[in-house]
Design an enzyme around this catalytic site. Structure first.
Site, PDB file in Angstrom:
ATOM      1  N   SER A 198       0.827  -1.212   0.000  1.00  0.00           N
ATOM      2  CA  SER A 198       0.000   0.000   0.000  1.00  0.00           C
ATOM      3  C   SER A 198       0.851   1.247   0.000  1.00  0.00           C
ATOM      4  CB  SER A 198      -0.854   0.047   1.277  1.00  0.00           C
ATOM      5  OG  SER A 198      -1.619  -1.100   1.420  1.00  0.00           O
TER       6      SER A 198
ATOM      7  N   HIS B 100      -2.099  -2.871  -6.444  1.00  0.00           N
ATOM      8  CA  HIS B 100      -2.661  -2.447  -5.153  1.00  0.00           C
ATOM      9  C   HIS B 100      -4.169  -2.655  -5.180  1.00  0.00           C
ATOM     10  CE1 HIS B 100      -3.659   0.869  -2.083  1.00  0.00           C
ATOM     11  NE2 HIS B 100      -3.394  -0.250  -1.458  1.00  0.00           N
TER      12      HIS B 100
ATOM     13  N   GLU C 269      -4.969  -0.511  -8.404  1.00  0.00           N
ATOM     14  CA  GLU C 269      -3.950   0.384  -8.955  1.00  0.00           C
ATOM     15  C   GLU C 269      -2.808  -0.485  -9.488  1.00  0.00           C
ATOM     16  OE1 GLU C 269      -3.776   4.475  -6.585  1.00  0.00           O
ATOM     17  OE2 GLU C 269      -3.543   2.772  -5.247  1.00  0.00           O
TER      18      GLU C 269
ATOM     19  N   ASN D  26      -4.028   6.177  -1.854  1.00  0.00           N
ATOM     20  CA  ASN D  26      -3.575   6.416  -0.478  1.00  0.00           C
ATOM     21  C   ASN D  26      -2.945   7.789  -0.292  1.00  0.00           C
ATOM     22  OD1 ASN D  26      -4.627   4.160   0.668  1.00  0.00           O
ATOM     23  ND2 ASN D  26      -2.751   2.936   0.511  1.00  0.00           N
TER      24      ASN D  26
HETATM   25  N1  LIG Z   1      -5.832  -4.105   4.879  1.00  0.00           N
HETATM   26  C1  LIG Z   1      -6.104  -3.376   3.804  1.00  0.00           C
HETATM   27  O1  LIG Z   1      -7.147  -2.708   3.734  1.00  0.00           O
HETATM   28  C2  LIG Z   1      -5.161  -3.394   2.637  1.00  0.00           C
HETATM   29  C3  LIG Z   1      -5.592  -2.831   1.407  1.00  0.00           C
HETATM   30  C4  LIG Z   1      -4.724  -2.863   0.308  1.00  0.00           C
HETATM   31  C5  LIG Z   1      -3.463  -3.432   0.441  1.00  0.00           C
HETATM   32  N2  LIG Z   1      -3.069  -3.943   1.643  1.00  0.00           N
HETATM   33  C6  LIG Z   1      -1.723  -4.520   1.718  1.00  0.00           C
HETATM   34  O2  LIG Z   1      -1.834  -5.938   1.708  1.00  0.00           O
HETATM   35  C7  LIG Z   1      -0.703  -6.488   2.401  1.00  0.00           C
HETATM   36  C8  LIG Z   1      -1.228  -7.445   3.482  1.00  0.00           C
HETATM   37  O3  LIG Z   1      -2.059  -6.695   4.360  1.00  0.00           O
HETATM   38  P1  LIG Z   1      -3.218  -7.382   5.214  1.00  0.00           P
HETATM   39  O4  LIG Z   1      -4.208  -6.324   5.505  1.00  0.00           O
HETATM   40  O5  LIG Z   1      -3.640  -8.654   4.568  1.00  0.00           O
HETATM   41  O6  LIG Z   1      -2.404  -7.700   6.561  1.00  0.00           O
HETATM   42  P2  LIG Z   1      -2.587  -8.911   7.581  1.00  0.00           P
HETATM   43  O7  LIG Z   1      -1.854  -8.525   8.792  1.00  0.00           O
HETATM   44  O8  LIG Z   1      -4.039  -9.281   7.679  1.00  0.00           O
HETATM   45  O9  LIG Z   1      -1.853 -10.124   6.849  1.00  0.00           O
HETATM   46  C9  LIG Z   1      -0.473 -10.169   6.630  1.00  0.00           C
HETATM   47  C10 LIG Z   1      -0.104 -11.642   6.560  1.00  0.00           C
HETATM   48  O10 LIG Z   1       1.246 -11.781   6.134  1.00  0.00           O
HETATM   49  C11 LIG Z   1       1.717 -12.954   6.727  1.00  0.00           C
HETATM   50  N3  LIG Z   1       3.168 -13.036   6.594  1.00  0.00           N
HETATM   51  C12 LIG Z   1       4.104 -12.303   7.243  1.00  0.00           C
HETATM   52  N4  LIG Z   1       5.333 -12.700   6.826  1.00  0.00           N
HETATM   53  C13 LIG Z   1       5.133 -13.682   5.915  1.00  0.00           C
HETATM   54  C14 LIG Z   1       6.017 -14.495   5.137  1.00  0.00           C
HETATM   55  N5  LIG Z   1       7.338 -14.370   5.229  1.00  0.00           N
HETATM   56  N6  LIG Z   1       5.478 -15.411   4.273  1.00  0.00           N
HETATM   57  C15 LIG Z   1       4.141 -15.559   4.168  1.00  0.00           C
HETATM   58  N7  LIG Z   1       3.265 -14.832   4.899  1.00  0.00           N
HETATM   59  C16 LIG Z   1       3.766 -13.903   5.750  1.00  0.00           C
HETATM   60  C17 LIG Z   1       1.204 -12.862   8.165  1.00  0.00           C
HETATM   61  O11 LIG Z   1       1.228 -14.121   8.792  1.00  0.00           O
HETATM   62  C18 LIG Z   1      -0.212 -12.354   7.920  1.00  0.00           C
HETATM   63  O12 LIG Z   1      -1.123 -13.435   7.786  1.00  0.00           O
HETATM   64  C19 LIG Z   1       0.086  -5.314   2.968  1.00  0.00           C
HETATM   65  O13 LIG Z   1       1.127  -5.008   2.088  1.00  0.00           O
HETATM   66  C20 LIG Z   1      -0.959  -4.192   2.992  1.00  0.00           C
HETATM   67  O14 LIG Z   1      -0.397  -2.911   2.941  1.00  0.00           O
HETATM   68  C21 LIG Z   1      -3.886  -3.954   2.738  1.00  0.00           C
END
Ligand SMILES: NC(=O)c1ccc[n+]([C@@H]2O[C@H](COP(=O)([O-])OP(=O)(O)OC[C@H]3O[C@@H](n4cnc5c(N)ncnc54)[C@H](O)[C@@H]3O)[C@@H](O)[C@H]2O)c1
Length: 292
Positions: free
Chosen positions: A127, A148, A160, A199
């Site tokens: 993000s 994204h 995106e 963002n």
């Molecule tokens: N939450 C949102 O609204 C949103 C929206 C768009 C993009 N994102 C992006 O998506 C990505 C994930 O965010 P999220 O909201 O799912 O977070 P989250 O905390 O729900 O999930 C992250 C996951 O990554 C896993 N993880 C960490 N290290 C790892 C590894 N080495 N190998 C495999 N898995 C691993 C963790 O166990 C966890 O399950 C981030 O980059 C975030 O910025 C999030």
């Protein structure tokens, strides 16, 4: 199984199965892709699989899909804690914790298990981090793009698409076909600059709402009602923060602040304190609001 599903691809890989990774895995399988989801441990594997299956069951219960669609999607999904099982994928989306060191390590480890002559498009769902910076962890920087997505992945139409200065136009074009034709998304091209497009607008707004609450200017309910009932937003900024995950939001805001030195992104103390206390929003049951 043979033949491409949509956008010329069939075999999709997803790394990480948290909020967004689970949504990507589900959408991919529902869209007909053969999906392998790679997680970091056996525990994450069980939690991730349960998250995806529970979401598919909810879709059946709400009548959005039939039981046979769910079963077909489940049949197209597999989970692994071994990155090497992604070696035959045609496009891989990384969606792990929003942290440059964590993501860079994942990309380097992935690079080590992909065949030397691989031609796999490597996408990051970051993000806030520079796509070019993450691409530096792999040999084929030209195959790295940012994709994204938005939460919930299955229902938000937008993605995106970010090319770094090193991304090959052909890799970006393949990613765009996958997003538009394979997943039915509306693709917006965004620059590899802090916040991309969405963002850069949304995070300062969310930080302002948190600062407003922190300073006692208004209650959480009134701030959110102001934006939903006064401005027509589907969700107020504090409810949206809880929905996003306060840990993810704080990491995104901090990352944008550090890259841009723009104080509008600086995470307010209240946000950092909630994260330290383990109040991460909906996913932990408490954030700005409490959840059953
Ligand atoms: N939450 C949102 O609204 C949103 C929206 C768009 C993009 N994102 C992006 O998506 C990505 C994930 O965010 P999220 O909201 O799912 O977070 P989250 O905390 O729900 O999930 C992250 C996951 O990554 C896993 N993880 C960490 N290290 C790892 C590894 N080495 N190998 C495999 N898995 C691993 C963790 O166990 C966890 O399950 C981030 O980059 C975030 O910025 C999030």
């Amino acid at each position: 199984m043979t033949g491409a599903v949509g956008g010329g691809l069939r075999r999709l890989g997803v790394i990480g199965c948290g909020l967004m990774g689970a949504g990507l895995a589900e959408l991919g399988a529902r869209s007909g892709f053969d999906v392998v989801v790679a997680v970091s441990s056996d525990r994450s594997l069980r939690a991730g699989r349960e998250r995806v299956l529970a979401s598919l069951d909810r879709s059946v219960a709400k009548g959005r899909i039939g039981a046979e669609d769910r079963d077909a999607a489940v049949g197209r999904l597999s989970f692994t804690d071994t990155l090497g099982e992604l070696a035959d994928r045609e496009l891989i989306i990384e969606s792990v914790t929003e942290s440059h060191p964590v993501k860079a390590k994942v990309f380097a480890a992935l690079d080590a298990v992909l065949p030397k002559d691989h031609d796999v498009v490597l996408a990051t769902n970051t993000s806030s981090l520079a796509v070019a910076g993450l691409a530096a962890s792999v040999r084929r920087e030209d195959l790295v793009v940012g994709t994204h997505f938005f939460n919930p992945v299955g229902t938000m139409p937008l993605v995106e698409l970010i090319s770094s200065p090193r991304t090959a136009p052909e890799a970006a074009a393949r990613a765009e076909r996958f997003l538009a034709e394979g997943l039915g998304k509306r693709v917006v091209h965004a620059p590899d600059r802090p916040g991309f497009v969405v963002n850069a607008l949304l995070v300062p707004f969310m930080m302002s709402a948190i600062t407003m609450l922190e300073s006692g200017h208004a209650t959480a309910e009134d701030i959110d009602a102001g934006m939903t009932q006064g401005c027509g937003h589907p969700m107020g900024p504090l409810a949206l923060s809880d929905f996003t995950g306060l840990d993810t939001l704080a990491a995104v805001a901090q990352g944008l602040f550090e890259q841009s030195d723009d104080a509008r992104y600086r995470p307010p103390r209240l946000l950092l304190d909630l994260v330290t206390a383990g109040h991460l929003g909906r996913k932990s049951g408490r954030g700005f609001y409490e959840y059953a």
